[in-house]
Structures are given as C-alpha cells and as structure tokens.
Scaffold this motif. Sequence first.
Motif, mmCIF file in Angstrom:
data_model
loop_
_atom_site.group_PDB
_atom_site.id
_atom_site.type_symbol
_atom_site.label_atom_id
_atom_site.label_comp_id
_atom_site.label_asym_id
_atom_site.label_seq_id
_atom_site.Cartn_x
_atom_site.Cartn_y
_atom_site.Cartn_z
ATOM 1 N N VAL A 63 0.871 -1.165 0.000
ATOM 2 C CA VAL A 63 0.000 0.000 0.000
ATOM 3 C C VAL A 63 0.906 1.212 0.000
ATOM 4 C CG1 VAL A 63 -1.836 1.195 1.177
ATOM 5 C CG2 VAL A 63 -1.748 -1.279 1.233
ATOM 6 N N THR A 64 0.824 2.006 -1.041
ATOM 7 C CA THR A 64 1.767 3.111 -1.214
ATOM 8 C C THR A 64 1.011 4.391 -1.528
ATOM 9 O OG1 THR A 64 1.893 2.554 -3.538
ATOM 10 C CG2 THR A 64 3.603 1.638 -2.135
ATOM 11 N N ARG A 65 1.751 5.484 -1.535
ATOM 12 C CA ARG A 65 1.119 6.730 -1.984
ATOM 13 C C ARG A 65 2.083 7.460 -2.905
ATOM 14 N NH1 ARG A 65 1.525 9.256 3.852
ATOM 15 N NH2 ARG A 65 3.772 9.175 4.043
ATOM 16 N N VAL A 66 1.503 8.244 -3.780
ATOM 17 C CA VAL A 66 2.311 9.041 -4.693
ATOM 18 C C VAL A 66 2.912 10.188 -3.890
ATOM 19 C CG1 VAL A 66 2.243 10.447 -6.770
ATOM 20 C CG2 VAL A 66 0.813 8.423 -6.593
ATOM 21 N N SER A 67 4.218 10.400 -4.056
ATOM 22 C CA SER A 67 4.876 11.430 -3.261
ATOM 23 C C SER A 67 4.450 12.823 -3.711
ATOM 24 C CB SER A 67 6.387 11.298 -3.415
ATOM 25 O OG SER A 67 6.734 11.550 -4.759
ATOM 26 N N GLU A 68 4.738 13.795 -2.862
ATOM 27 C CA GLU A 68 4.442 15.199 -3.174
ATOM 28 C C GLU A 68 5.069 15.556 -4.526
ATOM 29 O OE1 GLU A 68 2.663 17.295 -1.149
ATOM 30 O OE2 GLU A 68 2.815 18.764 -2.775
ATOM 31 N N HIS A 96 -9.379 11.818 -8.005
ATOM 32 C CA HIS A 96 -9.532 12.602 -6.783
ATOM 33 C C HIS A 96 -8.896 11.906 -5.592
ATOM 34 C CE1 HIS A 96 -12.946 10.042 -7.525
ATOM 35 N NE2 HIS A 96 -13.279 10.070 -6.263
ATOM 36 N N HIS A 97 -8.163 10.841 -5.866
ATOM 37 C CA HIS A 97 -7.536 10.143 -4.747
ATOM 38 C C HIS A 97 -6.022 10.186 -4.834
ATOM 39 C CE1 HIS A 97 -11.312 8.682 -3.247
ATOM 40 N NE2 HIS A 97 -11.643 8.369 -4.474
ATOM 41 N N TRP A 98 -5.473 11.179 -5.517
ATOM 42 C CA TRP A 98 -4.022 11.255 -5.641
ATOM 43 C C TRP A 98 -3.327 11.192 -4.296
ATOM 44 C CZ3 TRP A 98 -1.918 9.341 -9.348
ATOM 45 C CH2 TRP A 98 -2.064 9.727 -10.667
ATOM 46 N N THR A 99 -3.943 11.755 -3.263
ATOM 47 C CA THR A 99 -3.277 11.783 -1.959
ATOM 48 C C THR A 99 -3.566 10.526 -1.153
ATOM 49 O OG1 THR A 99 -5.183 12.969 -1.104
ATOM 50 C CG2 THR A 99 -3.280 14.294 -1.755
ATOM 51 N N ALA A 100 -4.508 9.721 -1.638
ATOM 52 C CA ALA A 100 -4.872 8.522 -0.885
ATOM 53 C C ALA A 100 -3.927 7.378 -1.210
ATOM 54 C CB ALA A 100 -6.302 8.124 -1.221
ATOM 55 N N ALA A 101 -4.100 6.319 -0.462
ATOM 56 C CA ALA A 101 -3.210 5.177 -0.649
ATOM 57 C C ALA A 101 -3.625 4.361 -1.857
ATOM 58 C CB ALA A 101 -3.259 4.308 0.601
ATOM 59 N N GLY A 102 -2.651 4.017 -2.678
ATOM 60 C CA GLY A 102 -2.898 3.110 -3.788
ATOM 61 C C GLY A 102 -2.128 1.838 -3.539
ATOM 62 N N GLU A 103 -1.897 1.056 -4.595
ATOM 63 C CA GLU A 103 -1.105 -0.156 -4.399
ATOM 64 C C GLU A 103 -0.017 -0.285 -5.446
ATOM 65 O OE1 GLU A 103 -2.671 -4.108 -3.500
ATOM 66 O OE2 GLU A 103 -4.355 -3.083 -2.584
ATOM 67 N N GLY A 104 1.048 -0.935 -5.079
ATOM 68 C CA GLY A 104 2.140 -1.213 -5.994
ATOM 69 C C GLY A 104 3.175 -0.087 -5.995
ATOM 70 N N PRO A 105 4.157 -0.097 -6.874
ATOM 71 C CA PRO A 105 4.330 -1.094 -7.916
ATOM 72 C C PRO A 105 4.929 -2.404 -7.398
ATOM 73 C CG PRO A 105 6.096 0.502 -8.013
ATOM 74 C CD PRO A 105 5.173 0.956 -6.933
ATOM 75 N N LEU A 118 11.783 6.922 -8.867
ATOM 76 C CA LEU A 118 10.694 6.208 -8.210
ATOM 77 C C LEU A 118 9.395 7.018 -8.220
ATOM 78 C CD1 LEU A 118 9.919 3.615 -6.741
ATOM 79 C CD2 LEU A 118 10.584 4.680 -4.611
ATOM 80 N N ASP A 119 9.504 8.350 -8.110
ATOM 81 C CA ASP A 119 8.294 9.184 -8.120
ATOM 82 C C ASP A 119 7.509 8.985 -9.407
ATOM 83 O OD1 ASP A 119 8.861 10.296 -5.654
ATOM 84 O OD2 ASP A 119 10.122 11.846 -6.532
ATOM 85 N N ALA A 120 8.261 8.962 -10.534
ATOM 86 C CA ALA A 120 7.605 8.799 -11.840
ATOM 87 C C ALA A 120 7.017 7.405 -11.983
ATOM 88 C CB ALA A 120 8.606 9.059 -12.958
ATOM 89 N N VAL A 121 7.789 6.392 -11.584
ATOM 90 C CA VAL A 121 7.326 5.009 -11.718
ATOM 91 C C VAL A 121 6.071 4.786 -10.880
ATOM 92 C CG1 VAL A 121 7.916 2.602 -11.235
ATOM 93 C CG2 VAL A 121 9.603 4.105 -12.268
ATOM 94 N N LEU A 122 6.099 5.307 -9.660
ATOM 95 C CA LEU A 122 4.966 5.135 -8.751
ATOM 96 C C LEU A 122 3.722 5.816 -9.312
ATOM 97 C CD1 LEU A 122 4.083 3.932 -6.145
ATOM 98 C CD2 LEU A 122 5.078 5.840 -4.915
ATOM 99 N N LYS A 123 3.925 7.006 -9.867
ATOM 100 C CA LYS A 123 2.760 7.715 -10.410
ATOM 101 C C LYS A 123 2.227 7.003 -11.651
ATOM 102 C CE LYS A 123 0.826 12.155 -11.450
ATOM 103 N NZ LYS A 123 0.909 13.575 -11.156
ATOM 104 N N ALA A 124 3.134 6.553 -12.510
ATOM 105 C CA ALA A 124 2.700 5.839 -13.717
ATOM 106 C C ALA A 124 1.952 4.569 -13.341
ATOM 107 C CB ALA A 124 3.900 5.502 -14.588
#
Lengths: 171, 632
Positions: free
Chosen positions: B317-322, B335-344, B361-367
């Motif tokens: 369970v991860t989140r996209v960094s600032e 609308h959940h950019w600040t919420a927890a997502g999953e992966g990679p 990692l910021d780019a990979v996580l967001k992608a």
Amino acid sequence: MAKFLKIIPERCTGCMQCELACSWVQTGTFAPSRSLIRVNIFDELASYAPYTCFQCDEAWCLQACPVNAIAIQPQTGAKVVIPEACVGCGLCTIACPFGTVFYDPKVSKAAKCNLCDGDPACARACPTHAIEVVDADGAGWVESWGQRVQKSFVEAYGALAAETAATAAKA
Amino acid sequence: MTGGWTGKTLRVDLSRGVSSIEDTRMDWARDYLGGRGLGARYLFEECSPRTGPFRPANKLIFATGPLTGTSASCGARYMVITKGPLTGTITTSNSGGHWGPELKFAGYDLLIIEGKARTPVYLWIYDEQVEIRSAEALWGGTVWETEERIRREVGIPGARIASIGPAGERLVRFAAIMNDLHRAAGRSGVGAVMGSKNLKAIAVRGTGGVALARPRDFLAATWAKKAKLRTHPVTGTGLPTYGTNVLMNVINEAGAMPTRNFQQAQFEGADSISGETLGGAWSRQRVGEKVTEKELASSLTLANKACFACTIACGRVTRVSEAGRTRFQVTTHPHHWTAAGEGPEYEPAWALGSDCGVGDLDAVLKANTLCNELGLDPISMGSTLAAAMELYEMGLIRPEETDIPLKFGSGDALVGMVERTAYRQGFGNELAEGSMRLCRKYGRPDLFMGVKGSEFPAYEPRAIQGMGLSYATSNRGACHLKAYTVSTEILGIPQKTDPRVTEGKPEIVKAFQDATSVVDASGLCVFLTFGIGLPEIREEFIAATGLDVSMEELQKAGERIFNLERLWNLKAGFKARDDTLPRRILKEPIPGGPTRGCVNRLHEMLPRYYELRGWSKQGVPTGEKLLELGLL
C-alpha cells in the motif's frame, strides 16, 4: 475468568481469515457474510480493522432483550444468544452501541460473538496475531488505544485539547 | 457430500439481456479441476478459436477454483479466460483480492459472459438475483470512481466490484480488468474484451457459503500449510516486508534485468526503484530497525496488504509522493491522488522503470497508480513504450509525431504516455495497439520484445535460459507466470540450477508448466509455491472436494489443461514457428555485466521439450498423447 478479544489493527493485513474461521464455527461452511467478526477496510487510509463484540459490562443487548434470550456464560463472561429463546425481534441489534450484534436473516435470529467457549477461532486463525484473547481484568490495551486517540485529538485541536485533557486528569 | 465447487454456473447473454443459472459440468470439473482448466474447457467447447477477439461471438469467462473462497491460504484467485486481443491465443489472466471469493459465495463456479450489449451496462449479482443495469452514467469513469459509484448505487457496502477503466472502453489491446481498486487480471488485454462487450463492471455480493467434503482433514491441512508459509524465508519475511519488488536488486545483480528494451541486462538505477527503496522506513521498522516518526511519515509504503485468505500479504500500500503529484502533469485528476494506492510490484517497477530507463521512483509510482486507475497492464504498457523509445532514438518515430519526446529515462514521457495510451490521445493511439503492431508499423518487427504478440516480463531470457523456453512455449504468449523457472535458476527454490545451462531445462519447464496449471486451476496463488508443493495442495484438494486423486492424476490434470490450451491455439492458426524468441534474444549477445556474451539457446531446448511433451516436430500433440490425456 472473564475474557475478551483484544484487537490490534496495525497488525491486520485485511486477509479475512478471521471471518472465514468465525463463519466456519457458526455455519459449517466458509461464508464471511455470516461471520460475527467483521473486518472494516479503509482503503484510502491503508487501514484495516477487525471489530466484534467487546463483551462490555453494560451489555445493552442483554438488557434490551424482551424475552431474556441473551445470557452471560459463567466460564468466559461472554454474552451469548440462546437461539431457542430468541424470537428474532432485532431489538438487541439496535441497543448495541457498537453495532456488533447481528441479525441473521437465514435463521431469523440474533447472532453475536460468544467467544467460542473461551478459545476463539478468529484469534487462532489470524496469521499476524492481530486478534488476541485476553483476561478482562488486565484490560491494559484500552489505555494504549486511548492514548493514541488522545494524541490524534491533540494534533487536531492543539492546545485547547491538551488543556481539557489536563483538567480532566486532575478531576 | 462433496464440497469445494458450488456446482452452479451463471450465464449472461448481453445481446439478449438475459441470464440463466445452470449446473456446472462436474465431469469436466473432475478432469480440469476448475479456474484456468475448467474455463478453458468451456471456451474450447463454446467458442471458435477462429473468431475475432472483439466479436460478440467471443466469450468472456470468469472462473473460480474449488479452493477459492475457502480458508486455504492464498485461495483468493479467479481466472479470466477468453481469446486475447493482444495475441489471438487463448488467454488466462489471473487476479486476487476479494472479488473471486465473493462470486463463489454468491454461488457460482463460473460466470460466462456472451454477446455484446447495445449500450453500456454493468452486472449486479446478489446471490441468485442477477440484473443487467445501465452504465451510461459510469462510462468514461476511472476504476476508483466506478467502484465508488456502483457501491453507492447498489447500496450494499460489502459488494465487490470488478471493472474496466477508460483503457478497456477504448479497446486498448492490453487493458486490464481491475477488482477491489488495485488488483488486476492484468495481462493479455482481457479488459479490452470486456470493453468490446460494452460491459463496464461486474458487482457481486454473496451471502452463501463454500462447503467442504472432509472438514476435519481440510482444516488440519490448511493449518499445517499456514505454519509453513509463515516460517519460510520468502513467504514469511521477504514478500511481506518488501513485496515482490524485493527481486529488483537480486535480478539486477544476476545480470538478468532487461534494460531499455532489452539493449542491456543491468540497470544502473535499479536500486532507486527497488523494493528496499520503496519500502523505506516502513520496511526497516518491520525488520526491527529503529526509525523515527518523521522518517516513517515520509515513507512511500504505508502498509502491506493481503488478498482474501492470504498468509503472505505481499501487497504494497503506497502513496504518490508530493514530488510525483506536482512534477508530472496529467490531465486526468483522480480525486484520490493523496490517498493510498497499491504497488508497484516487481513487474511494473521493471516495465515502467528499467525497461524505459527511468530510475525515478516518483515517476514510476505515479505511472503505476495511473495504470491501476485507468485499467492498463503496466508490463505491456512499459514494454511498448520502451520499444517506442528505441524507435524514437533511432529516428524512425519522428519528433513531430509525438508531443512528448520519447527519450529513454524521461519520467515525463512515461507518465504522460500512460495517460495518452489509456485515452488513445495523440501518439498514445499507436501505443495502445501494443508493441508488436507498433514495431511492425515502423518497419522494425524485430524490435518487438515478446512472443506471439505478448510482451516479455522482467527476466532476461538470454541470462536465464529456462525462461526463454518458458516464454516461447507459454500458451498466452510471453509470460512469467506459467513456468517460473527463475525460482530454481536464480533463487534456488526448490534446488539451484545454473541459469546459463540449457541441459535439463526442458524437463524443468514442462514440470513447472504442468504444476502451475494445477495451482491456477485450484484457485490458489502461485506465490505459495515458494513455500509449499503439489503434495500439500493435493491434500487440501481432496479434503475440500472429497475426490481421491493421486499425485499422478493431479499432474496429469495439469498436463491436460496445458495441452487443451495448446490445441486451442493450433486451431486458432498458431504453428511451431511461433514458439520462438526475437532475433535480439537469439543472436545479439548481452553487451556487458556478469552475463556478458550470453544469448538464448532455444534451439538446444525446444526439440527436447516437444519430445517430452509428446508433441510432433511441428509442435502438435500426437494421437497417443491425446488418448493418454483423454482429449481424443
């Protein structure tokens, strides 16, 4: 010795093994929808929290029952539904302030955690030890939980809350 | 009394708008177990291999196994079986989470979707009550939006939802079916098939149960298995602490990390996108290190998460960094950019990371989060983009064709192109066709890194010989999940073998393929095979279903499933010449690193493999083989 279930939400991974175990004990099949312990999932906060009956002292379910179908089991202190007596009116489900008494539409009776006669299946099944069986007298966990709630409260309301807490402590 | 299977199948005809419940063919269930096997049997019977993947005649089958929804550890899987739009082969895509068990609790072994709805619809299954509802208002929405709105609409908080995002609606050839927000039946484009049927989502609530034939034996078997999984170093410590991405540094050090569309076999930025970096303070705390609250607050990983009935809990369970939120601009704003997502997980981290040369990692996580949200398979997404990047750097894709320069290592290109692909905007429209069609269009079909139209996953077949054979012979095109020989060749489970040697690999690949077919058919997750083997699965299977199968019969069932899929592919027009690898893998040696000079020696393995399989030199199962397996 009275017992109850101590739940440590930080350890929970949301795998539902407790629901499976509980439904197995209740129904002889794996049917999580009829489990008496339920895992709440808060996806946005990455948080999972199993919750079930606290076996609270007040026992509003017991007091609300019009036909005395909820009794206290002497060995464990668990409040248990006596199915033969239950008429399925559902009053106990409304009376419970924690929402942990359920109504089972398949048998038209109330159902709640009975601590499995002192050896709860959910606690056994949990792979991460997020559910523990503890003696009610040593309810130390409430304290740590209370402190955490207090801390997040203080963070949210700052000095005002600290002041209130200090006054409360003095009293 | 028997258990395991529910014995019922739900059939929904979208063209006519009707549904019916029928008995599951138990004679087939005995031979093909369930899940991948039973689904393939139904597809074999009911759907012509020659049909187009997007034609209404193609069927979309969701299949659970006999152990799905029981307390058997990792019994969370369901399979999607259909003709894949990326490959044209039979495809069997697998997902965990909670949707599969819920389908079982609703009372069904299989859900068969036929035809095509005239307007967008979604399916609402509440036990035996089945409704086809309008999804006009949901069409265009992301996965997260769709789940939220459907849950509100049906009014049952416990409903589980599998849906497609904008990518599936637009028939992106590698669109995924997403369930429980972040879990994906990812590969082979099953989401596009669902989109072609105008089916936005399937919501399920089940209040029934799964019965067992021999409860006492079953519980004893699962207890023993659970204890094993908990104490095994991979399933007990490695996966829960770092997730599958724990492999990043391991594979990179072995010189088996495909980089920049397989031009190199080691990535200098691997550590910055590894499981250790992603886990950060959270993982360090888990292994007993002291971390401050501040470090913990800045950790990208928030928790680990389990699928249904899982002891391992490898989900991140991860989140996209600032930085990730602000640096890479996209026009869709979940609308959940600040919420927890999953992966990679490891595969997405590789595809979006090292294969595109992106060590950020910021780019990979967001992608990756975007892929989940828009319903894309990140492996094919990353690989296709990597091929495009190579074509771009060679000058074959001209700069004016794309609004973002497709340079290796560009985080902007990565994040931007994921979004454009899902919506088929601009150059994304080309990427949406997959790597094989893209490379063909630009005149370099040899730059497509994959087999039968499906892109390679994250293991360099030149460095790991067995994986080359596994990719070449997998029935749904290049795939790491059908025979994961990395486990023996790199990790040493169950025994260590030399990844550079071809001898003995055909035997291993065949054994792994058959065993994996059994695992997939039973409804279990392949990850548990790190800790336990077929004998334990057999025990559970017998106790659940009451069918006394011997080890040989179980292995035979796996072989039968694999051969049935092969037959389907042969009927679809595939030949032995399709069981091959790209020129780069066979001829161009790895330029540097510990595996320098290696190529894949498929020609040393393939004939022996055919022989072991009982197939002719043309790769066709012989009559004796078919008789032996009861396929004739």
